[in-house]
Design a protein around this motif. Structure first.
Motif, mmCIF file in Angstrom:
data_model
loop_
_atom_site.group_PDB
_atom_site.id
_atom_site.type_symbol
_atom_site.label_atom_id
_atom_site.label_comp_id
_atom_site.label_asym_id
_atom_site.label_seq_id
_atom_site.Cartn_x
_atom_site.Cartn_y
_atom_site.Cartn_z
ATOM 1 N N ASP A 1 13.501 7.959 -18.450
ATOM 2 C CA ASP A 1 14.502 8.996 -18.716
ATOM 3 C C ASP A 1 13.896 10.393 -18.627
ATOM 4 O O ASP A 1 14.539 11.335 -18.178
ATOM 5 C CB ASP A 1 15.125 8.804 -20.107
ATOM 6 C CG ASP A 1 15.891 7.494 -20.206
ATOM 7 O OD1 ASP A 1 16.583 7.157 -19.228
ATOM 8 O OD2 ASP A 1 15.797 6.821 -21.231
ATOM 9 N N VAL A 2 12.642 10.542 -19.090
ATOM 10 C CA VAL A 2 11.990 11.846 -19.140
ATOM 11 C C VAL A 2 10.604 11.716 -18.518
ATOM 12 O O VAL A 2 9.881 10.768 -18.798
ATOM 13 C CB VAL A 2 11.856 12.358 -20.600
ATOM 14 C CG1 VAL A 2 11.146 13.706 -20.630
ATOM 15 C CG2 VAL A 2 13.219 12.462 -21.250
ATOM 16 N N VAL A 3 10.243 12.674 -17.667
ATOM 17 C CA VAL A 3 8.910 12.735 -17.080
ATOM 18 C C VAL A 3 8.197 13.942 -17.659
ATOM 19 O O VAL A 3 8.694 15.069 -17.556
ATOM 20 C CB VAL A 3 8.971 12.840 -15.538
ATOM 21 C CG1 VAL A 3 7.568 12.977 -14.960
ATOM 22 C CG2 VAL A 3 9.656 11.616 -14.951
ATOM 23 N N CYS A 4 7.029 13.735 -18.284
ATOM 24 C CA CYS A 4 6.237 14.808 -18.859
ATOM 25 C C CYS A 4 5.048 15.074 -17.942
ATOM 26 O O CYS A 4 4.348 14.140 -17.555
ATOM 27 C CB CYS A 4 5.738 14.442 -20.257
ATOM 28 S SG CYS A 4 7.054 14.088 -21.433
ATOM 29 N N THR A 5 4.833 16.327 -17.590
ATOM 30 C CA THR A 5 3.722 16.686 -16.715
ATOM 31 C C THR A 5 2.715 17.532 -17.477
ATOM 32 O O THR A 5 3.053 18.189 -18.457
ATOM 33 C CB THR A 5 4.209 17.477 -15.488
ATOM 34 O OG1 THR A 5 4.832 18.689 -15.937
ATOM 35 C CG2 THR A 5 5.213 16.655 -14.695
#
Length: 381
Positions: free
Chosen positions: A304-308
């Motif tokens: 659902d969420v991509v953290c970079t």
């Protein structure tokens, strides 16, 4: 001085006397060089075993051996499914392994060491115990060591400890491999190399392969488990019926057994799942995305969420000057000042390299005094 066992660790040698060629050769012979067995992924043998020795392949292999024992080889064409099931996953993992191996080789930077013959750049594998290693801003610490002398030396240990603030490292500070030089320069003596260094031990613990979780594969394995238990009574009843009920010879009885059992295995479900994942891997590959294992496609579908992270972790390790905004100063003076700042750095970091690329061959102002950049000050002059 090293420990008698020659384990790759030892007490700090007194002073800054660099090693001679004979001492370097002696340490290489004792195995006290910074040599680490690189392991970016599973070996080819492990990849083969993981994809070939599966439950569905085991069922088909038993059936294939039975049918081959009868001499009716044409009836054993279903054995090709064993190859298909194995190859689909193996091809992708081998491709990913080769790519990771090439990336690992490209990421190696040389180390600067001070020896009796002078300062030299060597591969990190050539650094030996008690070597005097020279580092400056932007360098990665290749081995563990103790600082001998330092000039405005600050170390970023965030990759090892998670602490984002740089540490001011003076003489006697114990450096850990894997940290970065945030500011200044220093010389340190190597106290642990190779697999005994902190970063190598940490990487070894972190690189242990864990089979990725896949709900699709777990569900299919559960179905196959029930099917396997069901095959035993069905097979026994079939063979008894063929031999005693219809008075067939053993060859025809075995053929009947295989013909009855093989359709019970949900091969279509297994094959289509693997093909669907493989198609997803191919589509991601066209977008320059590397997938190490097929179930990663399933995991990606649940994201659902991509953290970079910061620049250089998931992006290209480099910068470009987009524009320069003058504040009441002539443009030619700005170019000259930027050229002076960039060329005053003995070893420019990424920011300075971008500035130097921007100014090109522009004439620089004369530099009288310079102040090295520090993360604590957040400026250089």
């Amino acid at each position: 001085m090293t420990d008698p066992a020659g384990s790759g660790t030892g007490s700090v040698a007194v002073g800054r006397a660099p090693l001679t060629a004979a001492e370097v050769a002696e340490r290489h012979a004792r195995g006290e060089a910074n040599v680490i067995a690189a392991r970016t992924s599973r070996s080819f043998g492990e990849i083969f075993r993981a994809n070939a020795f599966t439950r569905v392949n085991g069922i088909y292999l038993v059936m294939l051996l039975l049918i081959l024992g009868t001499g009716y080889f044409i009836d054993g064409l279903f054995g090709l499914l064993i190859i298909v099931n194995s190859v689909v996953g193996m091809v992708q993992e081998v491709r990913a392994k080769r790519t990771l191996d090439r990336l690992a080789l490209l990421s190696k930077a040389p180390a600067r060491v001070e020896r009796a013959t002078g300062v030299a750049e060597v591969d990190v594998e050539q650094v030996v115990l008690d070597d005097v290693v020279l580092v400056a801003a932007g360098d990665q610490i290749p081995v563990d060591g103790v600082v001998l002398d330092a000039t405005g030396f600050e170390v970023d240990e965030s990759l090892l400890t998670g602490e984002s603030e740089p540490v001011l490292a003076g003489v006697g500070y114990e450096l850990k491999s894997g940290s970065f030089v945030a500011a200044g320069s220093a010389a340190f003596r190597a106290t642990a190399v190779g697999e005994h260094a902190f970063a190598a031990r940490l990487a070894k613990e972190a690189s242990e392969f864990r089979k990725p979780s896949s709900q699709l594969r777990a569900g299919i394995d559960q179905i196959l488990k029930y099917v396997t238990w069901a095959l035993i009574p069905v097979g026994v009843l079939t063979i008894v019926n063929q031999i005693w009920g219809h008075a067939e010879d053993w060859r025809n009885a075995v053929r009947g057994l295989v013909a009855a059992v093989v359709p019970m295995v949900p091969e279509g479900l297994v094959l289509m799942t693997s093909v669907a994942m493989a198609v997803g891997v191919i589509r991601l590959g066209r977008r320059n995305c590397l997938v190490q294992d097929l179930p990663a496609i399933e995991q990606l579908a649940r994201v659902d969420v991509v953290c970079t992270d910061k620049t250089g972790t998931l992006t290209e390790d480099g910068m470009r000057v987009g524009s320069v905004e003058p504040l009441g100063v002539a443009d030619d003076r700005i170019e000259a000042a930027l050229a002076a700042i960039g060329r005053a750095e003995g070893k420019p970091n990424a920011s300075m390299a971008a500035i130097l690329e921007h100014v090109g061959t522009a004439p620089a102002l004369a530099v009288q005094t310079s102040v090295a950049f520090s993360s604590a000050r957040k400026w250089a002059a």
